[in-house]
Design a protein around this motif. Sequence first.
Motif, PDB file in Angstrom:
ATOM      1  N   LYS A 279     -11.815  40.634  27.063  1.00 29.80           N
ATOM      2  CA  LYS A 279     -11.852  42.009  27.594  1.00 29.80           C
ATOM      3  C   LYS A 279     -11.407  42.989  26.512  1.00 29.80           C
ATOM      4  O   LYS A 279     -12.055  44.014  26.286  1.00 29.80           O
ATOM      5  CB  LYS A 279     -10.947  42.115  28.826  1.00 29.80           C
ATOM      6  CG  LYS A 279     -11.072  43.451  29.551  1.00 29.80           C
ATOM      7  CD  LYS A 279     -10.162  43.524  30.748  1.00 29.80           C
ATOM      8  CE  LYS A 279      -8.778  43.963  30.309  1.00 29.80           C
ATOM      9  NZ  LYS A 279      -7.831  44.067  31.413  1.00 29.80           N
ATOM     10  N   GLN A 280     -10.305  42.656  25.857  1.00 33.32           N
ATOM     11  CA  GLN A 280      -9.834  43.545  24.795  1.00 33.32           C
ATOM     12  C   GLN A 280     -10.869  43.647  23.666  1.00 33.32           C
ATOM     13  O   GLN A 280     -11.148  44.725  23.154  1.00 33.32           O
ATOM     14  CB  GLN A 280      -8.503  43.038  24.235  1.00 33.32           C
ATOM     15  CG  GLN A 280      -7.334  43.210  25.186  1.00 33.32           C
ATOM     16  CD  GLN A 280      -5.997  42.907  24.509  1.00 33.32           C
ATOM     17  OE1 GLN A 280      -5.823  43.110  23.313  1.00 33.32           O
ATOM     18  NE2 GLN A 280      -5.038  42.428  25.284  1.00 33.32           N
ATOM     19  N   LEU A 281     -11.432  42.505  23.285  1.00 31.73           N
ATOM     20  CA  LEU A 281     -12.430  42.519  22.208  1.00 31.73           C
ATOM     21  C   LEU A 281     -13.636  43.378  22.577  1.00 31.73           C
ATOM     22  O   LEU A 281     -14.154  44.140  21.767  1.00 31.73           O
ATOM     23  CB  LEU A 281     -12.899  41.092  21.905  1.00 31.73           C
ATOM     24  CG  LEU A 281     -11.922  40.192  21.148  1.00 31.73           C
ATOM     25  CD1 LEU A 281     -12.455  38.766  21.103  1.00 31.73           C
ATOM     26  CD2 LEU A 281     -11.666  40.718  19.738  1.00 31.73           C
ATOM     27  N   SER A 282     -14.072  43.258  23.830  1.00 28.36           N
ATOM     28  CA  SER A 282     -15.262  44.006  24.246  1.00 28.36           C
ATOM     29  C   SER A 282     -14.984  45.504  24.281  1.00 28.36           C
ATOM     30  O   SER A 282     -15.896  46.308  24.222  1.00 28.36           O
ATOM     31  CB  SER A 282     -15.743  43.515  25.613  1.00 28.36           C
ATOM     32  OG  SER A 282     -14.786  43.852  26.599  1.00 28.36           O
ATOM     33  N   ARG A 283     -13.704  45.881  24.344  1.00 22.61           N
ATOM     34  CA  ARG A 283     -13.345  47.301  24.352  1.00 22.61           C
ATOM     35  C   ARG A 283     -12.866  47.783  22.985  1.00 22.61           C
ATOM     36  O   ARG A 283     -12.419  48.916  22.850  1.00 22.61           O
ATOM     37  CB  ARG A 283     -12.235  47.547  25.374  1.00 22.61           C
ATOM     38  CG  ARG A 283     -12.680  47.329  26.800  1.00 22.61           C
ATOM     39  CD  ARG A 283     -11.513  47.491  27.736  1.00 22.61           C
ATOM     40  NE  ARG A 283     -11.929  47.302  29.119  1.00 22.61           N
ATOM     41  CZ  ARG A 283     -11.096  47.371  30.142  1.00 22.61           C
ATOM     42  NH1 ARG A 283      -9.822  47.641  29.944  1.00 22.61           N
ATOM     43  NH2 ARG A 283     -11.545  47.194  31.375  1.00 22.61           N
TER      44      ARG A 283
ATOM     45  N   ARG B 125     -21.425  41.727  21.083  1.00 17.22           N
ATOM     46  CA  ARG B 125     -22.077  43.004  20.734  1.00 17.22           C
ATOM     47  C   ARG B 125     -21.118  43.893  19.958  1.00 17.22           C
ATOM     48  O   ARG B 125     -21.459  44.479  18.950  1.00 17.22           O
ATOM     49  CB  ARG B 125     -22.492  43.731  22.023  1.00 17.22           C
ATOM     50  CG  ARG B 125     -23.890  43.384  22.451  1.00 17.22           C
ATOM     51  CD  ARG B 125     -24.389  44.356  23.502  1.00 17.22           C
ATOM     52  NE  ARG B 125     -25.171  43.612  24.472  1.00 17.22           N
ATOM     53  CZ  ARG B 125     -24.850  43.451  25.741  1.00 17.22           C
ATOM     54  NH1 ARG B 125     -23.766  44.028  26.231  1.00 17.22           N
ATOM     55  NH2 ARG B 125     -25.605  42.741  26.535  1.00 17.22           N
ATOM     56  N   ARG B 126     -19.886  43.971  20.438  1.00 17.05           N
ATOM     57  CA  ARG B 126     -18.890  44.849  19.825  1.00 17.05           C
ATOM     58  C   ARG B 126     -18.542  44.364  18.413  1.00 17.05           C
ATOM     59  O   ARG B 126     -18.402  45.151  17.496  1.00 17.05           O
ATOM     60  CB  ARG B 126     -17.649  44.880  20.712  1.00 17.05           C
ATOM     61  CG  ARG B 126     -16.425  45.472  20.093  1.00 17.05           C
ATOM     62  CD  ARG B 126     -16.452  46.971  19.933  1.00 17.05           C
ATOM     63  NE  ARG B 126     -16.398  47.702  21.181  1.00 17.05           N
ATOM     64  CZ  ARG B 126     -16.012  48.972  21.288  1.00 17.05           C
ATOM     65  NH1 ARG B 126     -15.640  49.649  20.212  1.00 17.05           N
ATOM     66  NH2 ARG B 126     -16.000  49.590  22.450  1.00 17.05           N
ATOM     67  N   LEU B 127     -18.410  43.033  18.266  1.00 20.67           N
ATOM     68  CA  LEU B 127     -18.052  42.487  16.955  1.00 20.67           C
ATOM     69  C   LEU B 127     -19.212  42.579  15.977  1.00 20.67           C
ATOM     70  O   LEU B 127     -19.041  42.455  14.774  1.00 20.67           O
ATOM     71  CB  LEU B 127     -17.595  41.023  17.095  1.00 20.67           C
ATOM     72  CG  LEU B 127     -16.251  40.818  17.815  1.00 20.67           C
ATOM     73  CD1 LEU B 127     -16.024  39.353  18.127  1.00 20.67           C
ATOM     74  CD2 LEU B 127     -15.094  41.356  16.977  1.00 20.67           C
ATOM     75  N   GLY B 128     -20.420  42.810  16.526  1.00 21.19           N
ATOM     76  CA  GLY B 128     -21.585  42.978  15.667  1.00 21.19           C
ATOM     77  C   GLY B 128     -21.913  41.745  14.861  1.00 21.19           C
ATOM     78  O   GLY B 128     -22.344  41.820  13.724  1.00 21.19           O
ATOM     79  N   ASP B 129     -21.660  40.625  15.428  1.00 23.46           N
ATOM     80  CA  ASP B 129     -21.883  39.385  14.684  1.00 23.46           C
ATOM     81  C   ASP B 129     -22.435  38.349  15.645  1.00 23.46           C
ATOM     82  O   ASP B 129     -21.821  38.038  16.654  1.00 23.46           O
ATOM     83  CB  ASP B 129     -20.553  38.912  14.104  1.00 23.46           C
ATOM     84  CG  ASP B 129     -20.746  37.711  13.184  1.00 23.46           C
ATOM     85  OD1 ASP B 129     -21.850  37.138  13.191  1.00 23.46           O
ATOM     86  OD2 ASP B 129     -19.790  37.372  12.488  1.00 23.46           O
ATOM     87  N   ALA B 130     -23.614  37.856  15.327  1.00 22.50           N
ATOM     88  CA  ALA B 130     -24.252  36.895  16.236  1.00 22.50           C
ATOM     89  C   ALA B 130     -23.662  35.496  16.093  1.00 22.50           C
ATOM     90  O   ALA B 130     -23.977  34.602  16.850  1.00 22.50           O
ATOM     91  CB  ALA B 130     -25.749  36.845  15.964  1.00 22.50           C
ATOM     92  N   SER B 131     -22.787  35.333  15.091  1.00 20.16           N
ATOM     93  CA  SER B 131     -22.252  33.981  14.886  1.00 20.16           C
ATOM     94  C   SER B 131     -21.118  33.708  15.871  1.00 20.16           C
ATOM     95  O   SER B 131     -20.717  34.544  16.668  1.00 20.16           O
ATOM     96  CB  SER B 131     -21.765  33.820  13.460  1.00 20.16           C
ATOM     97  OG  SER B 131     -20.629  34.626  13.268  1.00 20.16           O
TER      98      SER B 131
END
Length: 435
Positions: A267-271, A47-53
């Motif tokens: 965890k870091q990516l999601s934040r 979700r955070r990266l905004g990329d479904a790939s």
Amino acid sequence: MGESYSGGSAQEAIKAAKTIEAAFRSNAPLARKLVEKIRGLAIEAERRLGDASRFKIMDFCGTHEWTITHFGIRSLMPEQIELVAGPGCPVCVTPSLFIEEAIRLALDGIHVYTYGDVYRLMSIRSVRGASSLSEARALGGRVKVVHSLLDAALDARSHGRDSVFVGIGFETVAPGYAHAVIRGLLPSNLKLMSLVKLTPPAMFHSIEILREKPTEPPIVGVIAPGHVSTITGAKAWVPVAENYGIPVVVSGFEPLDVLASIAEILKQLSRGEARVAIEYARAVTWHGDLRAQSIVGRAFETVDDAWRGIGFLPKSGLRLRSAFSKYDAFETYGVREVTPENWSYDLPPGCRCAEVVIGKAKPTDCPLFMKRCTPSKPYGPCMVSLEGACAIWARFGSGGLADEIARELGISPSAQPGSTSGVGDFMGEQAPRGG
Ligand code: SF4
């Protein structure tokens, strides 16, 4: 994961990490929880990266790739995550020209010492009918496999004849070489051919190459090498976090270490964070082994060096300083240095090892994998060493232990691309299932 740095109190972070690390280790319920956590965090990170790939997490070190493949960790990952191997195999990236030079020395009657996997490494051009040190030995060359430079020193001292040690490796071997040279532990008849490579430049290169290819899933996290980091310290990876915005976790080598490291990256990516964290706090500190760094700096200078199939990477190799030229095989025997002028693409036709080591291709993407190229008859360098991704996938690629672990954890093994499911176990000459 409790320990992460972008400055701040290293001591506090290390203490926290040790406490958490102790709880993470060696129990199945925890492994199950970690896998569940990874699956939840992957959705948040997506979700955070905004990329479904899909996105890639790179394990740099051959031993991490071994843990991931041997224990079937790929098959436990959610579909968003592709775990890819990095350039963490020194045998895979040693330029062909140096193997040719070592063969030449052996056939000229010099005693050549090296490690077992270098003994089998093929050159792209043959030298007087030999394309590896093992072939040179079959043709009468003097080649001996040893475990270390000091083993070579003992043997060379015993016979007193002209000798060379072909010293490949990463930052972990450099302090031993430096110590032997600075302390004068080498007999006068033994010279060092230092082919030591430095790992951060290769990591930066891999990340940049994949960034330039919009069709490739990007590397969004790095599992940094544990052994190398005992010497360099975790601080060596700060540029990855700061310059590329990619979380880095210095990981231990147990399966739970790797799972915990993946969870920390997610965890870091999601934040929306990108820091360097140490999961392997039982061995790695922020600043590393300062004494080792000091003796390496005294004995070696950093040079732009060639990586097999890749080309020159700035400040990525170590050569002996001129003060120690009496120990230097390059100086004593006129060993040719690889230069931008004489370097040429040095992988055999069809081999995709250069893409495998930067995480762009999987071993199974290579049409020669387990056909023309097998562990018992390697065609490309990534199939030679136990640290090479192709050799690891060939020997331990899913089935057996991987599926068993997935069953124990109550998880259906993933059929995602990048899982090694379907590659099959490899024992000796046995063909892989589905390979
Ligand atoms: S399977 Fe062999 S030929 Fe193919 S990339 Fe790996 S090492 Fe090269």
